[in-house]
Each structure stands twice: as C-alpha cells, then as structure tokens.
Design a protein around this motif. Structure first.
Motif, PDB file in Angstrom:
ATOM      1  N   HIS A   6       0.825  -1.208   0.000  1.00 39.43           N
ATOM      2  CA  HIS A   6       0.000   0.000   0.000  1.00 39.43           C
ATOM      3  C   HIS A   6       0.860   1.260   0.000  1.00 39.43           C
ATOM      4  CE1 HIS A   6      -3.308   2.711   0.779  1.00 39.43           C
ATOM      5  NE2 HIS A   6      -2.624   3.201   1.819  1.00 39.43           N
ATOM      6  N   LYS A   9       2.475   1.755  -3.376  1.00 37.67           N
ATOM      7  CA  LYS A   9       1.467   2.101  -4.375  1.00 37.67           C
ATOM      8  C   LYS A   9       1.079   3.579  -4.288  1.00 37.67           C
ATOM      9  CE  LYS A   9      -2.672   0.368  -6.534  1.00 37.67           C
ATOM     10  NZ  LYS A   9      -3.685  -0.673  -6.541  1.00 37.67           N
ATOM     11  N   THR A  10       1.089   4.164  -3.091  1.00 35.27           N
ATOM     12  CA  THR A  10       0.752   5.592  -2.947  1.00 35.27           C
ATOM     13  C   THR A  10       1.767   6.488  -3.646  1.00 35.27           C
ATOM     14  OG1 THR A  10       1.928   5.847  -0.849  1.00 35.27           O
ATOM     15  CG2 THR A  10      -0.413   5.226  -0.738  1.00 35.27           C
ATOM     16  N   LYS A  11       2.964   5.978  -3.920  1.00 38.56           N
ATOM     17  CA  LYS A  11       4.011   6.747  -4.615  1.00 38.56           C
ATOM     18  C   LYS A  11       3.907   6.625  -6.134  1.00 38.56           C
ATOM     19  CE  LYS A  11       6.099   8.290  -0.958  1.00 38.56           C
ATOM     20  NZ  LYS A  11       6.246   9.705  -0.674  1.00 38.56           N
ATOM     21  N   GLN A  12       2.900   5.923  -6.608  1.00 37.26           N
ATOM     22  CA  GLN A  12       2.631   5.738  -8.040  1.00 37.26           C
ATOM     23  C   GLN A  12       3.846   5.187  -8.806  1.00 37.26           C
ATOM     24  OE1 GLN A  12       1.252   9.640  -9.150  1.00 37.26           O
ATOM     25  NE2 GLN A  12      -0.791   9.221  -8.374  1.00 37.26           N
ATOM     26  N   ALA A  15       4.422   0.445 -13.457  1.00 41.54           N
ATOM     27  CA  ALA A  15       3.688  -0.824 -13.371  1.00 41.54           C
ATOM     28  C   ALA A  15       4.625  -2.029 -13.341  1.00 41.54           C
ATOM     29  CB  ALA A  15       2.705  -0.946 -14.529  1.00 41.54           C
ATOM     30  N   PHE A  18       6.377  -2.300  -9.964  1.00 43.45           N
ATOM     31  CA  PHE A  18       5.441  -2.680  -8.905  1.00 43.45           C
ATOM     32  C   PHE A  18       5.086  -4.162  -9.002  1.00 43.45           C
ATOM     33  CE2 PHE A  18       1.180  -2.618  -6.809  1.00 43.45           C
ATOM     34  CZ  PHE A  18       1.643  -2.303  -5.540  1.00 43.45           C
ATOM     35  N   GLN A  53      12.237   8.473  -4.133  1.00 43.06           N
ATOM     36  CA  GLN A  53      10.983   8.577  -3.386  1.00 43.06           C
ATOM     37  C   GLN A  53      11.204   8.652  -1.876  1.00 43.06           C
ATOM     38  OE1 GLN A  53       7.956   8.924  -4.990  1.00 43.06           O
ATOM     39  NE2 GLN A  53       9.374   9.056  -6.710  1.00 43.06           N
TER      40      GLN A  53
END
Length: 176
Positions: A6, A9-12, A15, A18, A53
């Motif tokens: 999660h 994923k908030t850091k975009q 694909a 990830f 990030q």
C-alpha cells in the motif's frame, strides 16, 4: 523503513517495477533489503526510483567485490576487495575500499572516499570530508574527459587537497 504494498502504491510506481515488487516482496520489505534485491536483480532504475521517493539509507553495504555497469548510490559502501563501476558511484555516507576504487564516470560521497589502493575516476571526484588513496597509490580524476572539458568535468573537491593527486583539477575545499 518498512515498505508495504500500500505504501509503495501511494508513490505511483511504474507498473513493471510494482509487479516485480509484488512477485518478490508481497509481504513488504525494509528499504535496504529492497534496494539490495533490486540491484542484484539488475533493476537499477527501480532502485534509483526508490531512492528518489524515500531518500538514501544509512545502512552499510559490505561487498567482497563490485563490478557493475550501473550507478550505485544511497548507502555506505564498504568493499573487501576492489570496486569498479563503468558508470558512476555515489554514496550517502562514506566509501571504504580494501583495494582499488574505480568508476568510468564520477565518484561522489556525502562524507569520505578512502581506498587502500588507487582511486581512479573517469570524471570528477567529490567528498564532503576527505579523499585518501593507500600509501604509495595515487588519486586520478578526469581520466575519460576531453581536454576542452577538463576544468568543468575533472574537478576534485574535498575538505583538503588529496595527498597523491596525480590527475584532476583541484577545485578547492568543499564548503562546510
């Protein structure tokens, strides 16, 4: 730092990166273990994204030997042998190498760069504190720089001029 699905994923993230994270670290990971796994898997761009990030880690990476074609950055690097990178090396805290330290591009460090052998950089050398090669060895910067770019690309900066500086343009002490 614990990195969960999660949280990442908030850091975009991209694909592909990830999906790799979900396959290999579905239960999460701490930042240093994830950085090590990404570099070991050859996913250096993903490791650089992670550092961008979340910032560098203060963990120590101890290596017997490092010979990579990619940039290594963000941690304290301690090598039991020689360190060679065809690109650049950038560490967050310090670089200590038991033998020779060599990079095709520049070597940059937040603290100090020390080797028991020679220090060779294709472009610039920069450390906030000291740059020190081993007894009887030299410090070389700008080995891959064209003459017309010498002053801007073969700079050597540290708290004091490195003993044994044989190649490179001494740009003066780093501001403290």
């Amino acid at each position: 730092m614990d990195l969960t699905q999660h949280f990442i994923k908030t850091k975009q993230p991209f694909a592909d990166g990830f999906r790799w994270f979900l396959r290999h670290h579905k239960d999460g990971s701490n930042d240093q273990d994830l950085l090590d796994a990404l570099v070991d898997a050859g996913r250096v761009n993903d490791a650089c994204w992670l550092l961008d990030q979340f910032g560098p880690t203060n963990e120590t990476l101890t290596l017997d030997h490092l010979a990579r074609r990619h940039r290594v950055r963000g941690f304290v690097a301690v090598a039991a042998d020689s360190v060679r990178a065809s690109s650049g090396i950038s560490a967050g805290a310090q670089i200590n190498c038991a033998m020779h330290l060599e990079a095709g591009w520049g070597i940059r460090d937040g603290e100090s760069i020390h080797a028991r052998g020679a220090i060779r950089s294709g472009e610039s050398l920069s450390a906030f504190e000291t740059i020190r090669a081993g007894a009887g060895y030299g410090v070389f910067a700008g080995l891959n720089v064209q003459m017309e770019a010498w002053e801007s690309s073969a700079r050597v900066r540290a708290s004091g001029r490195p003993e044994g500086l044989l190649s490179g343009w001494w740009a003066g002490a780093r501001d403290v």
